[in-house]
Design a protein around this motif. Structure first.
Motif, PDB file in Angstrom:
ATOM      1  N   ARG A 139       0.837  -1.199   0.000  1.00 40.06           N
ATOM      2  CA  ARG A 139       0.000   0.000   0.000  1.00 40.06           C
ATOM      3  C   ARG A 139       0.878   1.257   0.000  1.00 40.06           C
ATOM      4  O   ARG A 139       0.923   2.013   0.986  1.00 40.06           O
ATOM      5  N   PRO A 140       1.585   1.529  -1.078  1.00 35.28           N
ATOM      6  CA  PRO A 140       2.466   2.704  -1.125  1.00 35.28           C
ATOM      7  C   PRO A 140       1.722   4.028  -1.046  1.00 35.28           C
ATOM      8  O   PRO A 140       2.255   5.009  -0.515  1.00 35.28           O
ATOM      9  N   THR A 141       0.493   4.062  -1.572  1.00 39.20           N
ATOM     10  CA  THR A 141      -0.287   5.306  -1.510  1.00 39.20           C
ATOM     11  C   THR A 141      -0.602   5.681  -0.070  1.00 39.20           C
ATOM     12  O   THR A 141      -0.528   6.848   0.319  1.00 39.20           O
ATOM     13  N   MET A 142      -0.955   4.695   0.720  1.00 40.16           N
ATOM     14  CA  MET A 142      -1.242   4.953   2.131  1.00 40.16           C
ATOM     15  C   MET A 142       0.018   5.418   2.857  1.00 40.16           C
ATOM     16  O   MET A 142      -0.033   6.303   3.727  1.00 40.16           O
ATOM     17  N   ALA A 143       1.178   4.837   2.505  1.00 38.73           N
ATOM     18  CA  ALA A 143       2.433   5.255   3.128  1.00 38.73           C
ATOM     19  C   ALA A 143       2.735   6.716   2.823  1.00 38.73           C
ATOM     20  O   ALA A 143       3.157   7.476   3.708  1.00 38.73           O
ATOM     21  N   ALA A 144       2.531   7.122   1.577  1.00 35.32           N
ATOM     22  CA  ALA A 144       2.745   8.518   1.208  1.00 35.32           C
ATOM     23  C   ALA A 144       1.777   9.432   1.953  1.00 35.32           C
ATOM     24  O   ALA A 144       2.150  10.535   2.379  1.00 35.32           O
ATOM     25  N   SER A 145       0.540   8.983   2.141  1.00 28.56           N
ATOM     26  CA  SER A 145      -0.448   9.793   2.855  1.00 28.56           C
ATOM     27  C   SER A 145      -0.039   9.984   4.310  1.00 28.56           C
ATOM     28  O   SER A 145      -0.181  11.086   4.869  1.00 28.56           O
ATOM     29  N   VAL A 146       0.484   8.920   4.929  1.00 28.92           N
ATOM     30  CA  VAL A 146       0.938   9.029   6.319  1.00 28.92           C
ATOM     31  C   VAL A 146       2.065  10.051   6.444  1.00 28.92           C
ATOM     32  O   VAL A 146       2.076  10.886   7.355  1.00 28.92           O
ATOM     33  N   ALA A 147       2.992  10.019   5.488  1.00 27.56           N
ATOM     34  CA  ALA A 147       4.115  10.962   5.515  1.00 27.56           C
ATOM     35  C   ALA A 147       3.628  12.395   5.319  1.00 27.56           C
ATOM     36  O   ALA A 147       4.079  13.322   6.026  1.00 27.56           O
ATOM     37  N   ILE A 148       2.713  12.606   4.390  1.00 26.50           N
ATOM     38  CA  ILE A 148       2.224  13.960   4.098  1.00 26.50           C
ATOM     39  C   ILE A 148       1.497  14.546   5.312  1.00 26.50           C
ATOM     40  O   ILE A 148       1.702  15.713   5.684  1.00 26.50           O
ATOM     41  N   VAL A 149       0.657  13.741   5.951  1.00 29.91           N
ATOM     42  CA  VAL A 149      -0.091  14.234   7.109  1.00 29.91           C
ATOM     43  C   VAL A 149       0.856  14.556   8.260  1.00 29.91           C
ATOM     44  O   VAL A 149       0.687  15.557   8.967  1.00 29.91           O
ATOM     45  N   SER A 150       1.886  13.731   8.460  1.00 34.69           N
ATOM     46  CA  SER A 150       2.841  13.975   9.546  1.00 34.69           C
ATOM     47  C   SER A 150       3.636  15.258   9.309  1.00 34.69           C
ATOM     48  O   SER A 150       3.854  16.048  10.232  1.00 34.69           O
ATOM     49  N   VAL A 151       4.059  15.476   8.064  1.00 36.81           N
ATOM     50  CA  VAL A 151       4.782  16.704   7.737  1.00 36.81           C
ATOM     51  C   VAL A 151       3.866  17.919   7.898  1.00 36.81           C
ATOM     52  O   VAL A 151       4.293  18.980   8.383  1.00 36.81           O
ATOM     53  N   ALA A 152       2.594  17.774   7.504  1.00 35.57           N
ATOM     54  CA  ALA A 152       1.638  18.877   7.673  1.00 35.57           C
ATOM     55  C   ALA A 152       1.462  19.227   9.142  1.00 35.57           C
ATOM     56  O   ALA A 152       1.360  20.407   9.505  1.00 35.57           O
ATOM     57  N   ALA A 153       1.449  18.214  10.013  1.00 33.76           N
ATOM     58  CA  ALA A 153       1.334  18.476  11.450  1.00 33.76           C
ATOM     59  C   ALA A 153       2.550  19.242  11.959  1.00 33.76           C
ATOM     60  O   ALA A 153       2.427  20.173  12.754  1.00 33.76           O
ATOM     61  N   ALA A 154       3.744  18.863  11.478  1.00 35.69           N
ATOM     62  CA  ALA A 154       4.957  19.572  11.892  1.00 35.69           C
ATOM     63  C   ALA A 154       4.970  21.007  11.387  1.00 35.69           C
ATOM     64  O   ALA A 154       5.421  21.924  12.081  1.00 35.69           O
ATOM     65  N   LEU A 155       4.485  21.218  10.172  1.00 35.98           N
ATOM     66  CA  LEU A 155       4.405  22.572   9.635  1.00 35.98           C
ATOM     67  C   LEU A 155       3.425  23.432  10.421  1.00 35.98           C
ATOM     68  O   LEU A 155       3.667  24.627  10.634  1.00 35.98           O
ATOM     69  N   SER A 156       2.338  22.834  10.865  1.00 35.95           N
ATOM     70  CA  SER A 156       1.323  23.611  11.573  1.00 35.95           C
ATOM     71  C   SER A 156       1.806  24.120  12.918  1.00 35.95           C
ATOM     72  O   SER A 156       1.351  25.170  13.390  1.00 35.95           O
ATOM     73  N   VAL A 157       2.719  23.366  13.554  1.00 35.16           N
ATOM     74  CA  VAL A 157       3.223  23.795  14.868  1.00 35.16           C
ATOM     75  C   VAL A 157       4.630  24.383  14.778  1.00 35.16           C
ATOM     76  O   VAL A 157       5.255  24.641  15.799  1.00 35.16           O
TER      77      VAL A 157
END
Length: 260
Positions: free
Chosen positions: A49-67
């Motif tokens: 499930r590479p698409t799901m892996a990319a989604s996990v990475a994107i959401v985690s980076v977005a969380a870091a950007l938000s804070v």
């Protein structure tokens, strides 16, 4: 889900005045998330499930950007570069990144020694180089022997080290343990990259990315011997091992053609 929770919490708290404790807590949380995202992506990729892996990475980076977790984001960029290099050639990447990292640990004091006198008061972001240069000047033989384990951490707590004192693991290692600590750390780092490189073709890039994130985060001053960071490292290591052992090492057996 944890990354979504950080984003939502940051949005909710944005209407209020953040205190230092809240900001530090959110920054630590996102740093741990960006560390644990590597074993999480590995586990998902091994299940096709590479698409799901990319989604996990994107959401985690977005969380870091938000804070605004700047240190963790910089470490993530370096980890992503190591990941891409390992994708191309894991053996050569492990060899060269490990060697460069080991040399950097050994010759770390040269950076403040050469650049410290050139740093003026206007360059606030590099003031730690000037402060480290001053410490090197008065340390004398202590540069080679070190001051003893936990000297830097207790110095921050008790106040005999200034606010501009470097938070980098390089400074802590050299100041606490001296040249022996530097050599031991360099050997350990090189061995760790070589060990990451001998993992399977699918797992090695994620091991390399996680290891680079840990090293870069400590070098950039994000965390070294703090309890929350040591606990996160232990969790990430266990998660990486479990994810790696979940990889199928053999071909699926074929079904029998005749029923007995």
């Amino acid at each position: 889900m944890a990354s979504f929770g950080v984003v939502v919490l940051d949005i909710v708290l944005s209407t209020e005045r953040h205190n230092a404790l809240t900001t530090e807590t959110l920054s630590r949380a996102t740093s741990v998330l960006l560390l644990l995202v590597w074993p999480a992506m590995l586990a998902v990729v091994l299940r096709g499930r590479p698409t799901m892996a990319a989604s996990v990475a994107i959401v985690s980076v977005a969380a870091a950007l938000s804070v605004h977790a700047t240190t963790a984001l910089l470490a993530t960029i370096l980890a992503a570069l190591a990941f891409l290099a390992a994708k191309i050639n894991k053996e050569k990447s492990g060899f060269w990144i490990g060697r460069i990292g080991a040399v950097s640990f050994i010759f770390a004091p040269l950076l403040p020694w050469l650049l410290g006198p050139l740093i003026g008061d206007a360059v606030a972001s590099l003031a730690w180089l000037k402060d480290w240069n001053g410490i090197l000047t008065v340390d004398g033989v202590r540069l080679f022997t070190g001051h003893g384990f936990n000297y830097v951490a207790s110095g921050y707590f008790h106040g005999y080290l200034g606010a501009e004192t470097p938070k980098s693991s390089l400074f802590e290692m050299w100041t606490d343990l001296g040249v022996l600590g530097a050599l031991a750390s360099a050997a350990l780092l090189y061995w760790a990259y070589r060990l990451a490189a001998v993992q399977s073709a699918k797992a090695a890039p994620y091991w390399m990315g996680a290891l680079t994130f840990v090293v870069a985060f400590g070098v950039l001053g994000g965390g070294a011997l703090q309890l929350w960071w040591v606990t996160a490292l232990a969790l990430a290591l266990v998660a990486l091992i479990l994810a790696t052992r979940g990889e199928f090492q053999t071909a699926r057996p074929t079904a029998p053609r005749h029923v007995l």
